[in-house]
Enzyme design. Sequence first.
Site, PDB file in Angstrom:
ATOM      1  N   ASN A  24      58.117   9.576  80.384  1.00 51.44           N
ATOM      2  CA  ASN A  24      57.369  10.565  80.917  1.00 51.44           C
ATOM      3  C   ASN A  24      55.887  10.509  80.176  1.00 51.44           C
ATOM      4  O   ASN A  24      55.336  11.531  79.777  1.00 51.44           O
ATOM      5  CB  ASN A  24      57.842  12.158  80.844  1.00 51.44           C
ATOM      6  CG  ASN A  24      58.097  12.729  79.529  1.00 51.44           C
ATOM      7  OD1 ASN A  24      58.106  12.018  78.531  1.00 51.44           O
ATOM      8  ND2 ASN A  24      57.886  14.160  79.398  1.00 51.44           N
TER       9      ASN A  24
ATOM     10  N   HIS B 242      65.899  11.293  71.491  1.00 48.66           N
ATOM     11  CA  HIS B 242      64.895  12.159  72.250  1.00 48.66           C
ATOM     12  C   HIS B 242      63.999  12.373  71.692  1.00 48.66           C
ATOM     13  O   HIS B 242      63.661  13.472  71.104  1.00 48.66           O
ATOM     14  CB  HIS B 242      66.060  13.187  72.786  1.00 48.66           C
ATOM     15  CG  HIS B 242      65.360  14.132  74.089  1.00 48.66           C
ATOM     16  ND1 HIS B 242      66.004  14.775  74.951  1.00 48.66           N
ATOM     17  CD2 HIS B 242      63.976  14.080  74.302  1.00 48.66           C
ATOM     18  CE1 HIS B 242      65.093  15.206  75.936  1.00 48.66           C
ATOM     19  NE2 HIS B 242      63.845  14.812  75.516  1.00 48.66           N
TER      20      HIS B 242
ATOM     21  N   HIS C 282      59.436  12.152  72.402  1.00 51.37           N
ATOM     22  CA  HIS C 282      58.119  11.654  73.283  1.00 51.37           C
ATOM     23  C   HIS C 282      57.295  11.422  72.198  1.00 51.37           C
ATOM     24  O   HIS C 282      56.367  12.111  71.534  1.00 51.37           O
ATOM     25  CB  HIS C 282      57.767  13.032  74.077  1.00 51.37           C
ATOM     26  CG  HIS C 282      58.959  13.558  74.768  1.00 51.37           C
ATOM     27  ND1 HIS C 282      58.920  13.321  76.085  1.00 51.37           N
ATOM     28  CD2 HIS C 282      59.879  14.606  74.523  1.00 51.37           C
ATOM     29  CE1 HIS C 282      59.866  13.754  76.834  1.00 51.37           C
ATOM     30  NE2 HIS C 282      60.775  14.706  75.660  1.00 51.37           N
TER      31      HIS C 282
ATOM     32  N   ARG D 234      54.510   9.679  73.131  1.00 48.29           N
ATOM     33  CA  ARG D 234      53.215   9.981  73.719  1.00 48.29           C
ATOM     34  C   ARG D 234      51.945   8.891  73.965  1.00 48.29           C
ATOM     35  O   ARG D 234      51.079   8.974  74.793  1.00 48.29           O
ATOM     36  CB  ARG D 234      52.328  11.300  73.216  1.00 48.29           C
ATOM     37  CG  ARG D 234      53.032  12.426  73.118  1.00 48.29           C
ATOM     38  CD  ARG D 234      53.493  13.239  74.551  1.00 48.29           C
ATOM     39  NE  ARG D 234      53.948  14.561  74.202  1.00 48.29           N
ATOM     40  CZ  ARG D 234      54.852  15.024  75.291  1.00 48.29           C
ATOM     41  NH1 ARG D 234      55.329  14.431  76.117  1.00 48.29           N
ATOM     42  NH2 ARG D 234      55.035  16.551  74.871  1.00 48.29           N
TER      43      ARG D 234
ATOM     44  N   HIS E 220      69.520  17.807  76.205  1.00 45.93           N
ATOM     45  CA  HIS E 220      69.102  19.270  75.740  1.00 45.93           C
ATOM     46  C   HIS E 220      70.040  20.589  76.566  1.00 45.93           C
ATOM     47  O   HIS E 220      69.291  21.215  77.230  1.00 45.93           O
ATOM     48  CB  HIS E 220      67.717  19.737  75.575  1.00 45.93           C
ATOM     49  CG  HIS E 220      66.867  19.431  76.713  1.00 45.93           C
ATOM     50  ND1 HIS E 220      67.192  19.485  78.156  1.00 45.93           N
ATOM     51  CD2 HIS E 220      65.854  18.892  76.722  1.00 45.93           C
ATOM     52  CE1 HIS E 220      66.279  18.925  78.860  1.00 45.93           C
ATOM     53  NE2 HIS E 220      65.410  18.439  77.863  1.00 45.93           N
TER      54      HIS E 220
ATOM     55  N   HIS F 135      52.264  18.486  71.631  1.00 49.22           N
ATOM     56  CA  HIS F 135      50.902  18.872  72.148  1.00 49.22           C
ATOM     57  C   HIS F 135      49.924  19.249  71.501  1.00 49.22           C
ATOM     58  O   HIS F 135      50.344  19.495  70.081  1.00 49.22           O
ATOM     59  CB  HIS F 135      51.296  19.822  73.376  1.00 49.22           C
ATOM     60  CG  HIS F 135      52.587  19.637  74.357  1.00 49.22           C
ATOM     61  ND1 HIS F 135      52.121  18.899  75.394  1.00 49.22           N
ATOM     62  CD2 HIS F 135      53.713  20.132  74.301  1.00 49.22           C
ATOM     63  CE1 HIS F 135      53.168  18.634  76.134  1.00 49.22           C
ATOM     64  NE2 HIS F 135      54.092  19.494  75.697  1.00 49.22           N
TER      65      HIS F 135
ATOM     66  N   ASP G 142      64.138  16.438  70.548  1.00 51.70           N
ATOM     67  CA  ASP G 142      63.501  16.536  71.733  1.00 51.70           C
ATOM     68  C   ASP G 142      61.895  16.789  71.300  1.00 51.70           C
ATOM     69  O   ASP G 142      61.035  17.589  71.689  1.00 51.70           O
ATOM     70  CB  ASP G 142      63.698  17.615  72.564  1.00 51.70           C
ATOM     71  CG  ASP G 142      62.926  17.699  74.117  1.00 51.70           C
ATOM     72  OD1 ASP G 142      62.192  16.823  74.151  1.00 51.70           O
ATOM     73  OD2 ASP G 142      62.855  18.733  74.826  1.00 51.70           O
TER      74      ASP G 142
HETATM   75  C1  NCD Z   1      59.036  17.957  77.206  1.00 55.18           C
HETATM   76  C2  NCD Z   1      57.624  17.031  77.135  1.00 55.18           C
HETATM   77  O1  NCD Z   1      56.615  17.639  76.671  1.00 55.18           O
HETATM   78  O2  NCD Z   1      57.489  15.866  77.347  1.00 55.18           O
HETATM   79  N1  NCD Z   1      58.722  19.176  77.161  1.00 55.18           N
HETATM   80  C3  NCD Z   1      59.895  20.111  76.709  1.00 55.18           C
HETATM   81  O3  NCD Z   1      59.519  21.310  77.057  1.00 55.18           O
HETATM   82  N2  NCD Z   1      60.766  19.850  76.421  1.00 55.18           N
HETATM   83  C4  NCD Z   1      59.715  17.258  78.557  1.00 55.18           C
HETATM   84  C5  NCD Z   1      60.908  17.351  78.345  1.00 55.18           C
HETATM   85  O4  NCD Z   1      61.695  16.920  77.513  1.00 55.18           O
HETATM   86  O5  NCD Z   1      61.667  18.033  79.225  1.00 55.18           O
HETATM   87 ZN    ZN Z   2      62.152  15.703  76.024  1.00 56.04          ZN
HETATM   88 ZN    ZN Z   3      63.651  17.353  79.080  1.00 57.49          ZN
END
Ligand code: NCD
Ligand code: ZN
Ligand code: ZN
Length: 436
Positions: A95, A61, A63, A65, A228, A304, A300
């Site tokens: 996403n 899991h 991201h 980006r 999560h 940012h 996760d």
């Molecule tokens: C995630 C993201 O920033 O892409 N943010 C988060 O707070 N976990 C999105 C997600 O995993 O739901």
């Molecule tokens: Zn996530």
């Molecule tokens: Zn999520």
Amino acid sequence: MAVDLLLKNGKTVIGDKTATQSVAINAGKIEGIYKIGSEPASREVIECENLYILPGAIDTHVHLRDLKLSEKEDFATGTMAAAAGGVTTVVDMPNSDPPTLSRADLDEKIAEAQAKRFVNIGFYAGVPKKPSDFDHEMVPDILGAKVYPHSPLVKRVSYTKPRMEACLKISAEYGFPLLIHPDASSPSAMPESLDEYFHLHSCENEVESLRRFLDAQNKVGGRIHVCHVSCASTVRLVEEHRAEESLTAEACPHHLFLSGDGFENIDGTAKILPPLRSPYDASSLWDAIRRCTIDIVVSDHAPHTEQEKHLPFLEAASGIPGLETTVPLLLTEVLQGRLSWVEYLRCCCSAPARIFGLNDKGVLARGYDADIMIVSVEESGISGESFVSKAKITPLEGRRIVARPVKTIVGGVLVYDEGKFVVGRGVAGRVPVRKT
Ligand code: NCD
Ligand code: ZN
Ligand code: ZN
Ligand code: ZN
């Protein structure tokens, strides 16, 4: 015949015991594990005295980006962060911008990821506006489909009963899991106070969302992987519906180690969805790991920019980096006696491989992929400033850890060595990681 590489005299873990042994690597695979003195000849040797030799973690899991959100992270910085954190395989969430919804979207990501990779990268896809338009050409190269009912990847979609059933039919048809971010809150809600925000993303909404998907699964089949899990009540619901691979679940270190109580929510440092919960919820997640109700631990990793995090809570971006802290935090639990080796190896290595069908990965044994981390036992504090990730703000700042990945090997190639990257981008790791 000499092997390619020998990791000599390291501490290996078998069951719950450690032993001093050597690990031989050849042609990207683990050739064998040997008693001291009976190792094969090797072209290269890495001395591992007093260091642990462990399978690299599989973080399903993440991201990363890339493409248009690369000011937050890209395939290079994200996979460098992975290597520095002892993670040898990551799976990228859909996403992104653009979201991963078609074969063309996926191809664009694969090309970019192949050029920039430092570890293995797998992918998930999202579900398009009309689920029947799901692009089946993606199937060989994805490990699952992901849905965000509270924040759909396509505008003007809502997670009605027929849509949830259609998503689970996709999972049933292709035999991969449907990953769910369980949250029944309305995508159009605009909370104006902290109270409203936490009420919107409550445990009740987490449970309600999962309940609806379980009802849909009951009707049409398919597999659910719950992302999560953050609440004691969600743990109970998972436990009631547990049935081997048709329902699996993950937890994240921030929900295991932190609770909302420790934060004043003045800015976005600890802003994450699902939100940090109570100490009671956190302790029930630990129990769920011991009972195998929670199968895996994932970061996760949701990077940012600093500007997006250092804003008043309601305006700040949601998500925190985790690739460089997950393994050290969990190994600290093991080394301090609160988690067993068996639990750690299951949650971070073998169970993610099993759930997502990566049959050559996740175990340190003959014939498996040589995705390995070497770990030193030494104390330090988590420091966001030292992260390789572009995202350097973490609510785990300052937390004590007693394990540090010092070398990371991906497919038999030494990628990361004592803070330095010893290969260029695009050299080590497979992209895309596929089911085997
Ligand atoms: C995630 C993201 O920033 O892409 N943010 C988060 O707070 N976990 C999105 C997600 O995993 O739901
Ligand atoms: Zn996530
Ligand atoms: Zn999520
Ligand atoms: Zn039910």
